[in-house]
Scaffold this motif. Structure first.
Motif, PDB file in Angstrom:
ATOM      1  N   LYS A 371       0.856  -1.209   0.000  1.00  0.00           N
ATOM      2  CA  LYS A 371       0.000   0.000   0.000  1.00  0.00           C
ATOM      3  C   LYS A 371       0.879   1.240   0.000  1.00  0.00           C
ATOM      4  N   LYS A 372       1.904   1.190   0.867  1.00  0.00           N
ATOM      5  CA  LYS A 372       2.819   2.338   0.985  1.00  0.00           C
ATOM      6  C   LYS A 372       3.536   2.575  -0.357  1.00  0.00           C
ATOM      7  N   LYS A 375       1.200   4.147  -2.923  1.00  0.00           N
ATOM      8  CA  LYS A 375       0.450   5.333  -2.490  1.00  0.00           C
ATOM      9  C   LYS A 375       0.516   6.469  -3.517  1.00  0.00           C
ATOM     10  N   ASP A 376       1.727   6.728  -4.027  1.00  0.00           N
ATOM     11  CA  ASP A 376       1.871   7.852  -4.959  1.00  0.00           C
ATOM     12  C   ASP A 376       1.742   7.405  -6.420  1.00  0.00           C
ATOM     13  N   PRO A 379      -4.301   3.522  -7.036  1.00  0.00           N
ATOM     14  CA  PRO A 379      -4.955   2.746  -5.974  1.00  0.00           C
ATOM     15  C   PRO A 379      -4.690   1.254  -6.156  1.00  0.00           C
TER      16      PRO A 379
END
Ligand SMILES: Cc1cc2nc3c(=O)[nH]c(=O)nc-3n(C[C@H](O)[C@H](O)[C@H](O)COP(=O)(O)OP(=O)(O)OC[C@H]3O[C@@H](n4cnc5c(N)ncnc54)[C@H](O)[C@@H]3O)c2cc1C
Length: 537
Positions: A371-372, A375-376, A379
């Motif tokens: 997820k980390k 993140k940028d 999704p």
């Protein structure tokens, strides 16, 4: 091929085509295999024996019912999804390693070049065909014993005729807490033949050849060789350690004709406490490149241990109804059509699916890391077993309105991929072979299909460079190009692309051949060679 050999092959080809019951003189075949080991065949000197005599000889050794040289059988074994195929002189189906030894000896006496197949489902890569006309097909389907399943050390010893469906079922039947890596080639494909082509699947053991060892091989002179420490009398480590002392010999038998593999140890995975899938999509090429970079980093730092598949819209659509409806229109899809179909299917221009494996705590920690990392970028969604099942159940009960098509499509795709992540082979993925043309028989072998699968460094820059070179070539020849980028190892990715064509249409078959040629030169010029070539190449 030198002129003498060329002449010999043309003679065989002509005879096979014209004279069904006549004796066919098989002349000396001087072509050597890549390792030049064919020179070991004792009887390579010209013998001028007849195929009929050879068939009689084989029948005496393995039984008449296991030797085929009638036209209908030779035709069956000459069927190919490729535009070009080869016709064998004889097909033999041995039932044991000693019969394989006899066959190899017979082949040398009669000057026939053997070509082994495990199940012959090498669709899009030459199918059950040998390299040349007039060869001896050694079909190992009868040698389909699962010799051992070792639950403690997580391995199975199998013969070449064992299919991935058979082993998956046997593990279930025995209640073994083990799972195998499976490919998208369906339950009837072999494990041994696939590994020998360095095929790959979806799980942490997706790099299949790296999870195999202890090959039992019949060499061209009929002797048996065991690779690794399997060769050392009294050794207890052949099944668990791939090397021996000195050179590692098992690599000699992958993508070569250096011997016939009659048994192999494959490593299995323990049943993981938790398997969760993850998926992402994007319509931006730059984001796609970032994703490839990021997945590569996560593979290298060990967060992702399995083979992630990043597919373009055409690849995902190729298994779905919408694409088949389009298949009557022979032109490649326009950008507008692609966008509309992708929207209807609920997918992006690029779509990734992968799996996380381990205990609850490990998987949950990996999930956080991923997820980390995303993140940028874009999704990312995660799905576990009960969510996949619930989504599928719910989507079955949705009203038939097209409004719900994206949900239905996505839930089916996710459920099908989740099966692969959990080691359950399925025929559903074979639908991809029919995206342009579905043969009446509904059999893959009757479809037109050519794979072109270059290897790239696992970097966004290379992925973008390759895709932007390949797609216009395919489109220029009138074909859509399904693409999947799969980081099979932490540092490299295999880019699986294919041409689907209508075999019954001569013009289209010719265009498919030209397209294949152009794509092959393009990838080689870019420095991205194919990880695997057709058996008839
Ligand atoms: C829709 C679709 C999806 C597919 N998905 C995948 C996928 O996810 N991954 C993948 O890897 N492939 C995939 N394939 C390609 C192919 O179908 C598989 O690789 C399949 O497993 C190969 O057939 P087989 O296992 O029966 O091997 P075979 O056809 O039996 O063997 C292939 C070749 O290996 C050699 N060989 C076989 N057995 C022996 C032996 N015992 N000794 C020495 N040499 C031998 C021979 O050269 C033979 O021609 C897919 C195909 C289709 C149509």
């Amino acid at each position: 091929m030198n002129p003498t050999t060329n002449h010999a092959y043309s003679a065989i080809q002509g005879n096979l085509a014209n004279a069904s019951n006549e004796r066919i003189i098989v002349e000396r075949m001087t072509e050597t295999d890549p390792l030049n080991l064919a020179g070991m065949i004792a009887g390579l000197q010209p013998v001028g024996a007849t195929v009929a005599k050879a068939a009689e000889w084989f029948a005496a050794v393995i039984g008449k019912e296991h030797v085929l040289c009638d036209d209908a059988s030779r035709f069956e074994y000459s069927k190919s999804t490729l535009p070009r195929s080869t016709t064998p002189a004889i097909i033999v189906r041995p039932g044991s390693v000693s019969e394989v030894q006899q066959i190899v000896k017979g082949a040398s006496i009669f000057g026939l070049k053997p070509h082994a197949i495990s199940r012959g489902k090498n669709w899009g890569y030459g199918d059950a065909c040998a390299q040349r006309d007039g060869q001896l097909i050694v079909d190992l389907r009868r040698m389909n014993r699962i010799v051992e399943i070792n639950e403690e050390l997580a391995y199975a010893v199998i013969e070449p005729g064992v299919t991935q469906g058979q082993l998956a079922e046997e593990l279930l039947a025995q209640g073994a807490r083990l799972m195998l890596d499976v490919t998208g080639a369906g339950p009837d494909a072999s494990i041994v033949g696939n590994i020998l082509q360095r095929g790959f699947g979806h799980t942490p053991y997706g790099d299949r050849v790296a999870h195999s060892c202890n090959y039992q091989v019949v060499l061209p002179d009929g002797t048996i060789k065991q690779t690794g420490f399997g060769d050392v009398t009294g050794s207890n480590v052949g099944h668990v350690y791939p090397y021996g002392n000195g050179p590692c010999t098992q690599g000699l038998f992958a993508q070569s004709h250096a011997g016939i593999v009659t048994r192999m140890t494959i490593w299995l995975m323990p049943h993981y406490e938790r398997v969760i899938g993850f998926g992402f999509k994007t319509n931006e090429t730059e984001v796609f490149a970032l994703i490839v970079d990021r997945i590569g980093q996560l593979r290298r730092d060990g967060t992702i241990g399995s083979v992630v598949h990043i597919a373009n819209d055409i690849r995902v659509l190729s298994t779905q109804r919408t694409m088949k409806e389009h298949s009557d229109n022979r032109a490649p899809l326009t950008a507008v059509e692609r966008a509309a179909m992708a929207k209807e299917a609920g997918i992006g221009q690029w779509n990734g699916l992968g799996g996380l494996y381990g205990s609850r705590r490990i998987v949950s920690a990996k999930k956080k890391e991923i997820k980390k990392a995303f993140k940028d970028i874009c999704p990312i969604r995660f799905f576990c077993k009960w969510q996949v099942r619930t989504l599928k159940r719910v989507s079955c009960h949705l009203p038939s309105s097209t409004l719900f098509d994206p949900v239905r499509n996505i839930s089916t795709t996710i459920a099908d991929v989740y099966d692969l992540l959990c080691g359950t082979p399925s025929n559903k993925h074979l639908e991809g072979a029919f995206c342009r043309n579905r043969p009446k028989s509904g059999e893959v072998i009757d479809a037109g299909l050519i794979w072109i699968s270059p290897v790239i460094p696992c970097s966004g820059k290379d992925a973008k460079r390759l895709v932007s070179a390949m797609a216009p070539i395919a489109n220029g020849h009138g074909f859509d190009l399904p693409i999947t980028i799969s980081p099979v190892t932490p540092r490299s990715a295999v880019c699986v692309t294919n041409i689907c064509f209508n075999k019954l249409d001569n013009d289209e078959s010719k265009r498919a051949s030209l397209c294949y040629k152009d794509l092959s030169s393009a990838i080689n010029n870019l420095g991205y060679p194919p990880y695997r070539k057709a058996s008839t190449d």
